[in-house]
Design a protein around this motif. Structure first.
Motif, PDB file in Angstrom:
ATOM      1  N   VAL A  69      52.108  44.810  50.734  1.00 28.28           N
ATOM      2  CA  VAL A  69      52.643  45.475  49.322  1.00 28.28           C
ATOM      3  C   VAL A  69      51.281  45.397  48.374  1.00 28.28           C
ATOM      4  N   HIS A  70      51.441  46.664  48.063  1.00 30.41           N
ATOM      5  CA  HIS A  70      50.218  47.164  47.042  1.00 30.41           C
ATOM      6  C   HIS A  70      50.643  47.565  45.586  1.00 30.41           C
ATOM      7  N   GLN A  71      50.426  47.078  44.679  1.00 28.00           N
ATOM      8  CA  GLN A  71      50.443  47.239  43.143  1.00 28.00           C
ATOM      9  C   GLN A  71      49.239  47.701  42.478  1.00 28.00           C
ATOM     10  N   ASP A  72      49.284  48.902  41.885  1.00 30.67           N
ATOM     11  CA  ASP A  72      48.166  49.182  40.934  1.00 30.67           C
ATOM     12  C   ASP A  72      48.176  48.736  39.618  1.00 30.67           C
ATOM     13  N   ALA A  73      47.303  49.060  38.825  1.00 30.63           N
ATOM     14  CA  ALA A  73      47.052  48.382  37.669  1.00 30.63           C
ATOM     15  C   ALA A  73      48.559  48.613  36.730  1.00 30.63           C
ATOM     16  N   LEU A  74      49.122  49.595  37.037  1.00 25.42           N
ATOM     17  CA  LEU A  74      50.178  49.872  36.244  1.00 25.42           C
ATOM     18  C   LEU A  74      51.623  49.174  36.768  1.00 25.42           C
ATOM     19  N   GLU A  75      51.523  48.537  37.752  1.00 31.65           N
ATOM     20  CA  GLU A  75      52.398  47.781  38.618  1.00 31.65           C
ATOM     21  C   GLU A  75      53.319  48.520  39.272  1.00 31.65           C
ATOM     22  N   THR A 117      39.097  38.973  43.239  1.00 30.72           N
ATOM     23  CA  THR A 117      37.801  39.498  43.503  1.00 30.72           C
ATOM     24  C   THR A 117      37.385  40.467  42.405  1.00 30.72           C
ATOM     25  N   TYR A 118      36.044  40.725  42.330  1.00 35.35           N
ATOM     26  CA  TYR A 118      35.285  41.919  41.836  1.00 35.35           C
ATOM     27  C   TYR A 118      34.805  42.737  42.542  1.00 35.35           C
ATOM     28  N   GLU A 119      34.915  44.162  42.491  1.00 34.76           N
ATOM     29  CA  GLU A 119      34.529  44.889  43.664  1.00 34.76           C
ATOM     30  C   GLU A 119      33.908  46.138  42.882  1.00 34.76           C
ATOM     31  N   GLY A 137      32.318  52.699  39.534  1.00 38.54           N
ATOM     32  CA  GLY A 137      33.458  51.929  38.922  1.00 38.54           C
ATOM     33  C   GLY A 137      33.593  50.647  39.490  1.00 38.54           C
ATOM     34  N   TYR A 138      34.544  50.009  38.950  1.00 36.61           N
ATOM     35  CA  TYR A 138      34.633  48.716  39.447  1.00 36.61           C
ATOM     36  C   TYR A 138      36.193  48.361  39.789  1.00 36.61           C
ATOM     37  N   ARG A 139      36.515  47.545  40.252  1.00 35.49           N
ATOM     38  CA  ARG A 139      37.990  47.094  40.311  1.00 35.49           C
ATOM     39  C   ARG A 139      38.222  45.488  40.501  1.00 35.49           C
ATOM     40  N   ARG A 140      39.252  45.215  39.818  1.00 34.58           N
ATOM     41  CA  ARG A 140      39.310  43.515  39.738  1.00 34.58           C
ATOM     42  C   ARG A 140      40.867  43.551  40.581  1.00 34.58           C
ATOM     43  N   CYS A 141      40.840  42.625  41.555  1.00 30.74           N
ATOM     44  CA  CYS A 141      42.154  42.481  42.267  1.00 30.74           C
ATOM     45  C   CYS A 141      42.571  40.814  42.494  1.00 30.74           C
ATOM     46  N   ARG A 142      43.728  40.806  42.755  1.00 35.40           N
ATOM     47  CA  ARG A 142      44.316  39.391  43.161  1.00 35.40           C
ATOM     48  C   ARG A 142      44.934  39.770  44.388  1.00 35.40           C
ATOM     49  N   TYR A 143      44.272  39.079  45.589  1.00 30.85           N
ATOM     50  CA  TYR A 143      44.982  39.370  46.885  1.00 30.85           C
ATOM     51  C   TYR A 143      45.585  38.149  47.354  1.00 30.85           C
ATOM     52  N   VAL A 159      46.311  45.213  41.676  1.00 32.14           N
ATOM     53  CA  VAL A 159      45.164  45.612  41.136  1.00 32.14           C
ATOM     54  C   VAL A 159      45.312  45.162  39.568  1.00 32.14           C
ATOM     55  N   LEU A 160      44.206  44.491  38.946  1.00 31.09           N
ATOM     56  CA  LEU A 160      44.411  43.837  37.581  1.00 31.09           C
ATOM     57  C   LEU A 160      43.590  44.802  36.702  1.00 31.09           C
ATOM     58  N   GLU A 161      42.687  45.590  37.263  1.00 31.33           N
ATOM     59  CA  GLU A 161      41.970  46.447  36.429  1.00 31.33           C
ATOM     60  C   GLU A 161      41.339  47.387  37.411  1.00 31.33           C
ATOM     61  N   GLU A 162      40.950  48.524  36.833  1.00 29.44           N
ATOM     62  CA  GLU A 162      40.201  49.494  37.797  1.00 29.44           C
ATOM     63  C   GLU A 162      39.928  50.701  36.912  1.00 29.44           C
TER      64      GLU A 162
END
Length: 337
Positions: A69-75, A117-119, A137-143, A159-162
């Protein structure tokens, strides 16, 4: 005697400092070892970074579970197949790709682990063959990882922030280097060799805001058509361009040859892509940097012994504002025979 006394005191302080440092080193707590689970998951994330650099979306998602399951920053939730297709499209368009992932937090719960993570991401790609785009850019994720048959697999992403910023850079125009590839007819090639330097002269004139040259190169029955709208006359076109350029600075104009065709009446239709970079400063507004990309068909007609533009038509428009991609109104290209 006083000098000897000072030397003894100095040696005493140095000895005490050395003993204190040694005692502190002995008492300093050792860094706790990395757990096998964290090390294994870090290896999975590093493998994904390598797959990103290799521009292989299949390998990038290879260690996901079947019910991932993948959710973006807008859920919003996206299926794995769509993610893989979109990422591969992005990576295929890139000349180079780089992703670096670091673990910010790690929480193990039996056969599951939650990892934040911070990517950092960097993509270098090309558009229209002559536009270089550097995306950073960067992406903060919770896996959420689960242990499945002895292997850690990614079960869920949030995805918490992108962010992604694209910086476009115009490459130099190849001029007529690609003429024989773009235009097959030797007769048409000969005409393009005469016309194309005139077009480059117009580009230089526009950069200097010299519209007298434009007036000299436009046919009396010139028509300007933008995205299928009603034609504008020669005079209205010149007036609008002159007025607009009062607020424009730092012009950079490039034309890129795409094709050419000779009409039965002797006119030549020249297909080009035009890229214009400029800064617009309106009264009481913050200056705005723009890059506009247009697909054009220019109809040239011969009067006496010289060539003039009879028709200037835009078919598509796209571009960037302050290094941010903007969607402009587009019209499907439909060549007129």
């Amino acid at each position: 005697m006083p000098m000897l006394l000072w030397r003894v005191i100095l040696l005493w302080f140095l000895l005490c400092g050395s003993l204190a440092e040694s005692a502190w080193a002995q008492k300093k707590p050792a860094t706790p070892p990395i757990s096998p689970a964290r090390a294994a998951i870090a290896a999975v994330l590093a493998e994904r970074d390598r797959a990103f650099a290799a521009r292989d979306a299949t390998a990038y998602f290879a260690l996901c579970t079947a019910d991932y399951v993948h959710q973006d920053a807008l859920e919003d939730t996206f299926p794995l197949d769509k993610l893989r297709t979109e990422l591969q499209k992005q990576l295929t368009a890139a000349k180079t790709a780089e992703q670096k992932t670091q673990i910010d937090s790690f929480k193990l719960d039996g056969t599951a682990a939650v990892v934040e993570t911070y990517e950092n991401v960097k993509l270098l790609s090309y558009a229209h063959e002559w536009l270089e785009i550097t995306g950073t850019g960067y992406r903060r994720c919770r896996y959420r990882f689960i242990l499945d048959t002895g292997k850690w697999r990614l079960a869920r992403t949030r995805v918490l922030e992108e962010t992604l910023t694209e910086k476009p850079r115009l490459l130099e125009s190849p001029g007529l280097t690609d003429l024989e590839k773009r235009v097959k007819s030797p007769e048409v090639q000969a005409i393009v060799r005469k016309i194309y330097p005139l077009l480059e002269e117009l580009a230089t004139a526009e950069e200097r805001h010299d519209f007298k040259i434009f007036q000299q190169r436009l046919a009396p029955d010139f028509a300007f058509i933008r995205l299928g709208k009603d034609p504008e006359t020669r005079q209205s076109y010149i007036e609008k361009e002159t007025l607009a350029h009062q607020f424009i600075s730092g012009d950079q104009v490039r034309y890129y040859l795409m094709g050419a065709e000779l009409q039965e009446n002797g006119d030549l239709t020249l297909e080009v892509e035009q890229a214009t970079r400029y800064t617009i400063t309106l009264p009481d507004e913050v200056p705005e940097k723009n890059l506009i990309i247009l697909s054009l068909v220019l109809t040239w007609t011969k009067l006496a012994d010289s060539w003039y533009i009879k028709r200037w038509e835009h078919f598509t428009a796209e571009g960037f504002e302050n290094d941010t991609r903007v969607d402009f109104v587009q019209k499907e290209k439909n060549k007129k025979k």
